[in-house]
Scaffold this active site. Structure first.
Site, mmCIF file in Angstrom:
data_model
loop_
_atom_site.group_PDB
_atom_site.id
_atom_site.type_symbol
_atom_site.label_atom_id
_atom_site.label_comp_id
_atom_site.label_asym_id
_atom_site.label_seq_id
_atom_site.Cartn_x
_atom_site.Cartn_y
_atom_site.Cartn_z
ATOM 1 N N ASN A 41 -13.138 -3.175 2.145
ATOM 2 C CA ASN A 41 -14.127 -2.108 2.248
ATOM 3 C C ASN A 41 -15.106 -2.171 1.083
ATOM 4 O O ASN A 41 -14.723 -2.523 -0.038
ATOM 5 C CB ASN A 41 -13.424 -0.749 2.269
ATOM 6 C CG ASN A 41 -12.605 -0.545 3.535
ATOM 7 O OD1 ASN A 41 -13.028 -0.930 4.628
ATOM 8 N ND2 ASN A 41 -11.412 0.030 3.397
ATOM 9 N N GLY A 58 -15.385 3.507 3.588
ATOM 10 C CA GLY A 58 -14.138 4.175 3.226
ATOM 11 C C GLY A 58 -13.523 3.647 1.939
ATOM 12 O O GLY A 58 -12.373 3.966 1.635
ATOM 13 N N GLN A 59 -14.273 2.849 1.160
ATOM 14 C CA GLN A 59 -13.712 2.374 -0.109
ATOM 15 C C GLN A 59 -13.435 3.562 -1.018
ATOM 16 O O GLN A 59 -14.315 4.399 -1.254
ATOM 17 C CB GLN A 59 -14.669 1.398 -0.811
ATOM 18 C CG GLN A 59 -14.074 0.832 -2.105
ATOM 19 C CD GLN A 59 -14.933 -0.249 -2.770
ATOM 20 O OE1 GLN A 59 -16.057 -0.522 -2.340
ATOM 21 N NE2 GLN A 59 -14.395 -0.845 -3.822
ATOM 22 N N HIS A 106 -10.107 -5.153 -3.241
ATOM 23 C CA HIS A 106 -8.773 -5.405 -2.704
ATOM 24 C C HIS A 106 -8.889 -5.782 -1.244
ATOM 25 O O HIS A 106 -9.691 -5.202 -0.507
ATOM 26 C CB HIS A 106 -7.876 -4.173 -2.877
ATOM 27 C CG HIS A 106 -8.511 -2.892 -2.452
ATOM 28 N ND1 HIS A 106 -9.410 -2.207 -3.245
ATOM 29 C CD2 HIS A 106 -8.409 -2.179 -1.305
ATOM 30 C CE1 HIS A 106 -9.818 -1.127 -2.608
ATOM 31 N NE2 HIS A 106 -9.229 -1.088 -1.414
ATOM 32 N N LEU A 107 -8.075 -6.747 -0.873
ATOM 33 C CA LEU A 107 -8.007 -7.178 0.513
ATOM 34 C C LEU A 107 -6.801 -6.493 1.117
ATOM 35 O O LEU A 107 -5.680 -6.619 0.600
ATOM 36 C CB LEU A 107 -7.820 -8.701 0.500
ATOM 37 C CG LEU A 107 -8.197 -9.555 1.695
ATOM 38 C CD1 LEU A 107 -9.605 -9.255 2.186
ATOM 39 C CD2 LEU A 107 -8.058 -11.030 1.300
ATOM 40 N N HIS A 108 -7.033 -5.743 2.208
ATOM 41 C CA HIS A 108 -5.915 -5.139 2.944
ATOM 42 C C HIS A 108 -5.374 -6.189 3.921
ATOM 43 O O HIS A 108 -6.135 -6.712 4.741
ATOM 44 C CB HIS A 108 -6.393 -3.954 3.796
ATOM 45 C CG HIS A 108 -6.923 -2.778 3.044
ATOM 46 N ND1 HIS A 108 -6.193 -1.619 2.857
ATOM 47 C CD2 HIS A 108 -8.123 -2.568 2.456
ATOM 48 C CE1 HIS A 108 -6.931 -0.745 2.196
ATOM 49 N NE2 HIS A 108 -8.106 -1.284 1.940
ATOM 50 N N ASP A 121 0.857 -1.192 0.000
ATOM 51 C CA ASP A 121 0.000 0.000 0.000
ATOM 52 C C ASP A 121 0.899 1.251 0.000
ATOM 53 O O ASP A 121 1.914 1.313 0.694
ATOM 54 C CB ASP A 121 -0.916 0.011 1.227
ATOM 55 C CG ASP A 121 -2.059 1.004 1.078
ATOM 56 O OD1 ASP A 121 -3.208 0.553 0.930
ATOM 57 O OD2 ASP A 121 -1.794 2.235 1.106
ATOM 58 N N ILE A 122 0.508 2.248 -0.768
ATOM 59 C CA ILE A 122 1.316 3.461 -0.923
ATOM 60 C C ILE A 122 1.296 4.320 0.348
ATOM 61 O O ILE A 122 2.224 5.101 0.578
ATOM 62 C CB ILE A 122 0.845 4.252 -2.170
ATOM 63 C CG1 ILE A 122 1.950 5.131 -2.714
ATOM 64 C CG2 ILE A 122 -0.413 5.051 -1.897
ATOM 65 C CD1 ILE A 122 1.693 5.641 -4.123
HETATM 66 P P1 AMP Z 1 -9.796 1.486 0.146
HETATM 67 O O1 AMP Z 1 -9.988 2.705 1.019
HETATM 68 O O2 AMP Z 1 -10.192 0.205 0.836
HETATM 69 O O3 AMP Z 1 -10.421 1.644 -1.213
HETATM 70 O O4 AMP Z 1 -8.228 1.343 -0.018
HETATM 71 C C1 AMP Z 1 -7.513 1.887 -1.082
HETATM 72 C C2 AMP Z 1 -6.055 1.774 -0.710
HETATM 73 O O5 AMP Z 1 -5.283 1.922 -1.874
HETATM 74 C C3 AMP Z 1 -5.580 2.823 0.287
HETATM 75 O O6 AMP Z 1 -5.050 2.178 1.443
HETATM 76 C C4 AMP Z 1 -4.514 3.599 -0.489
HETATM 77 O O7 AMP Z 1 -3.424 4.002 0.316
HETATM 78 C C5 AMP Z 1 -4.103 2.589 -1.532
HETATM 79 N N1 AMP Z 1 -3.556 3.130 -2.760
HETATM 80 C C6 AMP Z 1 -4.047 4.157 -3.497
HETATM 81 N N2 AMP Z 1 -3.299 4.356 -4.594
HETATM 82 C C7 AMP Z 1 -2.281 3.453 -4.537
HETATM 83 C C8 AMP Z 1 -1.173 3.156 -5.373
HETATM 84 N N3 AMP Z 1 -0.934 3.829 -6.507
HETATM 85 N N4 AMP Z 1 -0.345 2.148 -5.003
HETATM 86 C C9 AMP Z 1 -0.571 1.470 -3.860
HETATM 87 N N5 AMP Z 1 -1.613 1.686 -3.045
HETATM 88 C C10 AMP Z 1 -2.454 2.670 -3.376
#
Ligand code: AMP
Ligand code: ZN
Length: 113
Positions: free
Chosen positions: A86, A92-93, A99-101, A29-30
């Site tokens: 999410n 908070g999506q 995607h699975l965190h 995750d970034i």
């Molecule tokens: P969500 O809030 O569940 O949709 O999570 C989206 C996630 O994607 C967040 O934790 C962001 O930090 C992550 N994210 C957004 N852009 C990037 C990217 N370019 N590379 C890696 N992670 C990202």
């Protein structure tokens, strides 16, 4: 399709890849929220978990198996980890490609924020 995670899967946008196979892609995750924060995504575009069909059951299972493997690889399986998926606005999506965190490496709070 104008989807950030599809572009990452296609390697049109760089990411810190940690795992890839025919069906699944995983990357750092970034904006990490824990010492381990990895996103596990299906290569197939599915915008929210509500759009997952019966035929996607195996793919969804593969996402969880990948998270298990990565938790073991990172040495956090025994101490514990959290998997978060999410769905839609109030969760908070922000990225509409499921995607699975995988979160680990610190004590997690409950209830989540
Ligand atoms: P969500 O809030 O569940 O949709 O999570 C989206 C996630 O994607 C967040 O934790 C962001 O930090 C992550 N994210 C957004 N852009 C990037 C990217 N370019 N590379 C890696 N992670 C990202
Ligand atoms: Zn996508």
């Amino acid at each position: 399709m104008n989807c950030l995670f599809c572009r990452i899967v296609e390697k049109k946008i760089p990411s810190k890849k940690v795992y890839e196979d025919e069906h699944v892609f995983a990357f750092e995750d970034i904006h990490p929220q824990a010492p381990v924060h990895i996103l596990v995504v299906p290569k197939k575009h599915i915008s929210t978990i509500l759009e997952a069909k019966e035929e996607d059951n195996e793919l969804i299972g593969r996402m969880f198996q990948t998270a298990n493997k990565l938790a073991k690889d990172r040495g956090v399986a025994e101490r514990g980890f959290r998997l978060v998926l999410n769905c839609n606005r109030e969760s908070g999506q922000t990225i509409y490609h499921i995607h699975l965190h995988l979160l680990a490496g610190r004590a997690m709070h409950w209830p989540p924020g």
